[in-house]
Motif scaffolding. Structure first.
Motif, PDB file in Angstrom:
ATOM      1  N   VAL A 440       1.504  37.872  62.998  1.00 13.06           N
ATOM      2  CA  VAL A 440       1.862  37.081  61.826  1.00 13.06           C
ATOM      3  C   VAL A 440       2.477  35.750  62.250  1.00 13.06           C
ATOM      4  CG1 VAL A 440       3.340  36.978  59.789  1.00 13.06           C
ATOM      5  CG2 VAL A 440       2.164  39.114  60.371  1.00 13.06           C
ATOM      6  N   LEU A 441       3.417  35.793  63.185  1.00 12.72           N
ATOM      7  CA  LEU A 441       4.047  34.557  63.663  1.00 12.72           C
ATOM      8  C   LEU A 441       3.031  33.646  64.332  1.00 12.72           C
ATOM      9  CD1 LEU A 441       7.447  35.855  65.124  1.00 12.72           C
ATOM     10  CD2 LEU A 441       7.103  34.476  63.065  1.00 12.72           C
ATOM     11  N   ARG A 442       2.117  34.239  65.109  1.00 15.77           N
ATOM     12  CA  ARG A 442       1.084  33.430  65.764  1.00 15.77           C
ATOM     13  C   ARG A 442       0.241  32.690  64.724  1.00 15.77           C
ATOM     14  NH1 ARG A 442      -0.183  34.979  71.276  1.00 15.77           N
ATOM     15  NH2 ARG A 442       1.205  36.666  71.957  1.00 15.77           N
ATOM     16  N   SER A 443      -0.094  33.413  63.684  1.00 15.43           N
ATOM     17  CA  SER A 443      -0.912  32.801  62.638  1.00 15.43           C
ATOM     18  C   SER A 443      -0.146  31.677  61.932  1.00 15.43           C
ATOM     19  CB  SER A 443      -1.334  33.868  61.626  1.00 15.43           C
ATOM     20  OG  SER A 443      -2.081  33.303  60.575  1.00 15.43           O
ATOM     21  N   GLU A 444       1.139  31.904  61.694  1.00 19.89           N
ATOM     22  CA  GLU A 444       1.936  30.914  60.970  1.00 19.89           C
ATOM     23  C   GLU A 444       2.070  29.605  61.737  1.00 19.89           C
ATOM     24  OE1 GLU A 444       5.652  32.788  60.190  1.00 19.89           O
ATOM     25  OE2 GLU A 444       4.885  33.999  58.508  1.00 19.89           O
ATOM     26  N   VAL A 445       2.204  29.696  63.053  1.00 22.93           N
ATOM     27  CA  VAL A 445       2.416  28.479  63.848  1.00 22.93           C
ATOM     28  C   VAL A 445       1.136  27.973  64.510  1.00 22.93           C
ATOM     29  CG1 VAL A 445       4.821  29.081  64.278  1.00 22.93           C
ATOM     30  CG2 VAL A 445       3.069  29.750  65.940  1.00 22.93           C
ATOM     31  N   GLY A 446       0.041  28.746  64.370  1.00 25.86           N
ATOM     32  CA  GLY A 446      -1.222  28.304  64.954  1.00 25.86           C
ATOM     33  C   GLY A 446      -1.334  28.543  66.446  1.00 25.86           C
ATOM     34  N   TYR A 447      -0.702  29.624  66.922  1.00 22.24           N
ATOM     35  CA  TYR A 447      -0.761  29.940  68.358  1.00 22.24           C
ATOM     36  C   TYR A 447      -1.773  31.060  68.574  1.00 22.24           C
ATOM     37  CZ  TYR A 447       0.749  31.018  73.104  1.00 22.24           C
ATOM     38  OH  TYR A 447       0.776  31.235  74.454  1.00 22.24           O
ATOM     39  N   PRO A 448      -2.634  30.959  69.596  1.00 20.02           N
ATOM     40  CA  PRO A 448      -3.738  31.920  69.735  1.00 20.02           C
ATOM     41  C   PRO A 448      -3.287  33.318  70.123  1.00 20.02           C
ATOM     42  CG  PRO A 448      -3.646  30.456  71.647  1.00 20.02           C
ATOM     43  CD  PRO A 448      -2.686  29.896  70.631  1.00 20.02           C
ATOM     44  N   ALA A 449      -4.142  34.283  69.821  1.00 24.99           N
ATOM     45  CA  ALA A 449      -3.919  35.660  70.256  1.00 24.99           C
ATOM     46  C   ALA A 449      -4.147  35.749  71.765  1.00 24.99           C
ATOM     47  CB  ALA A 449      -4.885  36.596  69.528  1.00 24.99           C
ATOM     48  N   PRO A 450      -3.560  36.738  72.431  1.00 27.14           N
ATOM     49  CA  PRO A 450      -3.759  36.876  73.876  1.00 27.14           C
ATOM     50  C   PRO A 450      -5.235  37.038  74.227  1.00 27.14           C
ATOM     51  CG  PRO A 450      -1.964  38.294  73.135  1.00 27.14           C
ATOM     52  CD  PRO A 450      -2.638  37.775  71.894  1.00 27.14           C
ATOM     53  N   LEU A 451      -5.637  36.420  75.314  1.00 29.19           N
ATOM     54  CA  LEU A 451      -7.029  36.548  75.775  1.00 29.19           C
ATOM     55  C   LEU A 451      -7.378  37.991  76.094  1.00 29.19           C
ATOM     56  CD1 LEU A 451      -7.723  33.615  78.300  1.00 29.19           C
ATOM     57  CD2 LEU A 451      -8.764  33.983  76.068  1.00 29.19           C
ATOM     58  N   VAL A 452      -6.391  38.716  76.610  1.00 29.71           N
ATOM     59  CA  VAL A 452      -6.644  40.076  77.075  1.00 29.71           C
ATOM     60  C   VAL A 452      -5.349  40.866  76.969  1.00 29.71           C
ATOM     61  CG1 VAL A 452      -6.110  39.490  79.495  1.00 29.71           C
ATOM     62  CG2 VAL A 452      -7.615  41.436  78.990  1.00 29.71           C
ATOM     63  N   ASP A 453      -5.464  42.144  76.705  1.00 31.47           N
ATOM     64  CA  ASP A 453      -4.303  43.028  76.683  1.00 31.47           C
ATOM     65  C   ASP A 453      -3.874  43.319  78.124  1.00 31.47           C
ATOM     66  OD1 ASP A 453      -2.593  45.177  75.191  1.00 31.47           O
ATOM     67  OD2 ASP A 453      -3.554  46.238  76.859  1.00 31.47           O
ATOM     68  N   HIS A 454      -2.574  43.273  78.365  1.00 27.66           N
ATOM     69  CA  HIS A 454      -2.082  43.443  79.738  1.00 27.66           C
ATOM     70  C   HIS A 454      -2.526  44.773  80.342  1.00 27.66           C
ATOM     71  CE1 HIS A 454       0.466  43.773  83.242  1.00 27.66           C
ATOM     72  NE2 HIS A 454       1.031  44.870  82.728  1.00 27.66           N
ATOM     73  N   GLN A 455      -2.355  45.863  79.631  1.00 30.27           N
ATOM     74  CA  GLN A 455      -2.680  47.167  80.196  1.00 30.27           C
ATOM     75  C   GLN A 455      -4.180  47.306  80.464  1.00 30.27           C
ATOM     76  OE1 GLN A 455      -0.709  49.304  81.447  1.00 30.27           O
ATOM     77  NE2 GLN A 455       1.223  48.400  80.732  1.00 30.27           N
ATOM     78  N   VAL A 456      -4.979  46.806  79.548  1.00 33.95           N
ATOM     79  CA  VAL A 456      -6.433  46.854  79.750  1.00 33.95           C
ATOM     80  C   VAL A 456      -6.818  46.034  80.981  1.00 33.95           C
ATOM     81  CG1 VAL A 456      -8.664  46.177  78.773  1.00 33.95           C
ATOM     82  CG2 VAL A 456      -6.933  47.266  77.318  1.00 33.95           C
ATOM     83  N   ALA A 457      -6.255  44.825  81.084  1.00 34.62           N
ATOM     84  CA  ALA A 457      -6.567  43.952  82.216  1.00 34.62           C
ATOM     85  C   ALA A 457      -6.084  44.565  83.525  1.00 34.62           C
ATOM     86  CB  ALA A 457      -5.931  42.584  82.010  1.00 34.62           C
ATOM     87  N   ARG A 458      -4.919  45.200  83.494  1.00 34.71           N
ATOM     88  CA  ARG A 458      -4.372  45.805  84.701  1.00 34.71           C
ATOM     89  C   ARG A 458      -5.290  46.900  85.228  1.00 34.71           C
ATOM     90  NH1 ARG A 458      -1.339  50.185  86.033  1.00 34.71           N
ATOM     91  NH2 ARG A 458       0.058  49.931  87.854  1.00 34.71           N
ATOM     92  N   LEU A 459      -5.720  47.782  84.349  1.00 26.55           N
ATOM     93  CA  LEU A 459      -6.609  48.875  84.769  1.00 26.55           C
ATOM     94  C   LEU A 459      -7.936  48.327  85.282  1.00 26.55           C
ATOM     95  CD1 LEU A 459      -5.884  51.471  81.924  1.00 26.55           C
ATOM     96  CD2 LEU A 459      -5.107  51.551  84.305  1.00 26.55           C
ATOM     97  N   ARG A 460      -8.445  47.297  84.637  1.00 23.36           N
ATOM     98  CA  ARG A 460      -9.705  46.698  85.080  1.00 23.36           C
ATOM     99  C   ARG A 460      -9.556  46.112  86.484  1.00 23.36           C
ATOM    100  NH1 ARG A 460     -11.947  42.040  81.320  1.00 23.36           N
ATOM    101  NH2 ARG A 460     -10.116  40.973  82.175  1.00 23.36           N
ATOM    102  N   ALA A 461      -8.437  45.459  86.736  1.00 20.87           N
ATOM    103  CA  ALA A 461      -8.198  44.886  88.054  1.00 20.87           C
ATOM    104  C   ALA A 461      -8.066  45.977  89.118  1.00 20.87           C
ATOM    105  CB  ALA A 461      -6.967  43.993  88.045  1.00 20.87           C
ATOM    106  N   LEU A 462      -7.330  47.038  88.795  1.00 22.39           N
ATOM    107  CA  LEU A 462      -7.175  48.135  89.746  1.00 22.39           C
ATOM    108  C   LEU A 462      -8.529  48.739  90.100  1.00 22.39           C
ATOM    109  CD1 LEU A 462      -3.986  49.907  88.335  1.00 22.39           C
ATOM    110  CD2 LEU A 462      -4.144  48.468  90.357  1.00 22.39           C
ATOM    111  N   ASP A 463      -9.362  48.953  89.096  1.00 23.92           N
ATOM    112  CA  ASP A 463     -10.699  49.511  89.354  1.00 23.92           C
ATOM    113  C   ASP A 463     -11.525  48.593  90.229  1.00 23.92           C
ATOM    114  OD1 ASP A 463     -10.103  51.763  87.863  1.00 23.92           O
ATOM    115  OD2 ASP A 463     -11.083  51.044  86.026  1.00 23.92           O
ATOM    116  N   THR A 464     -11.412  47.299  89.988  1.00 23.33           N
ATOM    117  CA  THR A 464     -12.191  46.329  90.768  1.00 23.33           C
ATOM    118  C   THR A 464     -11.775  46.324  92.228  1.00 23.33           C
ATOM    119  OG1 THR A 464     -12.457  44.934  88.811  1.00 23.33           O
ATOM    120  CG2 THR A 464     -12.829  43.894  90.953  1.00 23.33           C
TER     121      THR A 464
END
Length: 469
Positions: A440-464
């Motif tokens: 909600v705050l991101r939408s109000e101020v016009g700040y983008p959503a995260p490119l990637v979720d930290h936990q998802v990105a972490r697991l992907r990196a570990l697998d790689t």
């Protein structure tokens, strides 16, 4: 009395300059600076570093004039042209010797060997000197005789082996008799300087470097061990641009630290000891660049990591470059870099690890982007830092160490001051909410959503990374 040609490169100072001191002991000196614009740009240096470099050369010319040493400027597009240009200049001047301080990355070392061979073949004297580091690469080696690939044992060997003579400073030359050779007029800065934020943010020259050192040691160093990781605090020395181009020597820094620390380097005041450790890190990476030249050729130090399956998504990379990742600490840091030509060291680690681990983008892309924007763009230190973050280099972070940007933000910018300074969109939010604003705050101020979720990105990196084994 024979004339000596002193070749300046990334040692733009008169005081405590080994080659200049030795040259002046022989007799009259004429100085030369080669402006290798094409080569510098091929190496990836951008407007900030090159402008600061050329401004430093102009400041050097003024400083040398006080000693009646003329500075000549020559435009030599590539390193391959340096031997011929220097020999032609020496023959025109009637100089019988060339003196310079050594540089250690692969291209610079090959250039210097070509210069040495050219002068010797012509029957002229040429002398090079260790100046930028305390130990010549190869002097500090492991028990097996190898170059160190881990910092801590290198640092121990450095402290164990350091002698007072390696830290003794060299006097500036005596004022020589007026030479019949006139200095070149101060060259104008190239058009790329118009695109350099460094022209507004940084003042070149050894006097400015000494001013920074004095301010740091008198005002900040006693809290350096505590404050250096907090980007909202002015807790670092800001000497890196001056050290990278030799506008101040490591010896001057070490001597100043010892003078305040009862002659100690590794112990005593925690701030001073920690700062000395950072200076030794700079030397460590110079040894790595020489001992493992593959890192100078775009290769990973850990050779098995060349097989990493990088994603290299161009949209992700562009978002990182522009500070639009949706992680406030990352975006604030990238904007600091783009607007000042400098980034706080803690943030260099966070942003580099985010690019390489969260976005799985090849570290070489980030390394090149940093070098293109940094006013303190030192190849060895930049390469070493990026490979550390990507877990591909010497003394690398274990591949399973993946910084959580939000956790790092809360720890090192607890009140969100740094974020608010560089992301005006979030400045209106309470400090604690700047680290990870809700949708909600991101939408109000016009700040983008995260490119990637930290936990998802972490697991992907570990697998790689696990796929490499």
């Amino acid at each position: 009395m024979s004339l000596t040609l002193m070749w300046f490169r990334s040692d733009l100072r008169v005081h405590d300059n080994t080659a200049l001191h030795m040259a002046a002991r022989r007799g009259p000196v004429v100085a030369v600076f080669l402006r290798s614009m094409e080569q510098w740009q091929q190496h990836g240096h951008g407007a900030n570093k090159i402008t600061f470099w050329l401004q430093g050369a102009n400041a050097l010319g003024k400083a040398l004039a006080q000693y009646n040493i003329p500075l000549l400027n020559r435009h030599v597009p590539t390193f391959e042209a340096a031997p011929g240009a220097l020999l032609a200049l020496a023959e025109t001047l009637g100089a019988t010797s060339l003196y310079f301080n050594r540089e250690y990355p692969w291209n610079e070392w090959q250039r210097d060997q070509a210069v040495i061979n050219t002068f010797r073949h012509a029957g002229l004297d040429v002398q090079s000197f260790r100046d930028a580091i305390a130990f010549e690469p190869g002097e500090l080696v492991t028990g097996k005789g190898d170059f160190y690939s881990v910092f801590t044992p290198f640092s121990r060997a450095w402290h164990r082996s350091i002698e007072a003579s390696r830290l003794n400073m060299f006097d500036a030359p005596a004022c020589q008799s007026l030479a019949s050779i006139s200095a070149d007029p101060e060259p104008e800065l190239p058009t790329l300087s118009a695109h350099s934020v460094a022209t507004q943010q940084w003042v070149s020259g050894e006097q400015e470097a000494s001013n920074h050192l004095h301010h740091f040691l008198s005002q900040q160093v006693h809290l350096y061990a505590r404050d250096r990781d907090f980007p909202a605090i002015s807790g670092t020395s800001l000497l890196s641009p001056y050290l990278s181009l030799g506008m101040i020597s490591y010896r001057q820094c070490m001597q100043a630290a010892m003078a305040m620390n009862e002659g100690l380097l590794a112990e005593g005041n925690p701030g001073l000891a920690t700062w000395v450790k950072e200076l030794i890190w700079r030397e460590f990476y110079q040894h790595v660049a020489f001992g493992f030249p593959r890192v100078c050729k775009g290769r990973a130090f850990q050779q098995h990591t060349e097989m990493l399956a990088w994603r290299n998504d161009p949209k992700d990379f562009a978002a990182w470059c522009e500070g639009h990742t949706g992680y406030p600490i990352i975006d604030a840091a990238m904007r600091q870099l783009r607007e000042t030509g400098w980034m706080h060291n803690r943030l260099r680690m966070i942003t580099a690890m985010f690019l390489t681990k969260h976005l799985l983008t090849d570290w070489r892309k980030g390394e090149a982007f940093f070098l293109r924007h940094l006013v303190d763009g030192d190849f060895a230190a930049n390469n070493g830092g990026w490979q550390w973050a990507a877990s591909t280099g010497t003394d690398a972070a274990p591949y399973f160490r993946i910084f959580n940007p939000t956790t790092q933000s809360k720890r090192f910018d607890p009140d969100g001051q740094f974020i608010g300074r560089w992301l005006p969109l979030l400045d209106a939010l309470p400090g604690k909410q700047r680290h990870a604003p809700d949708p909600v705050l991101r939408s109000e101020v016009g700040y983008p959503a995260p490119l990637v979720d930290h936990q998802v990105a972490r697991l992907r990196a570990l697998d790689t990374f696990k796929a490499l084994s």
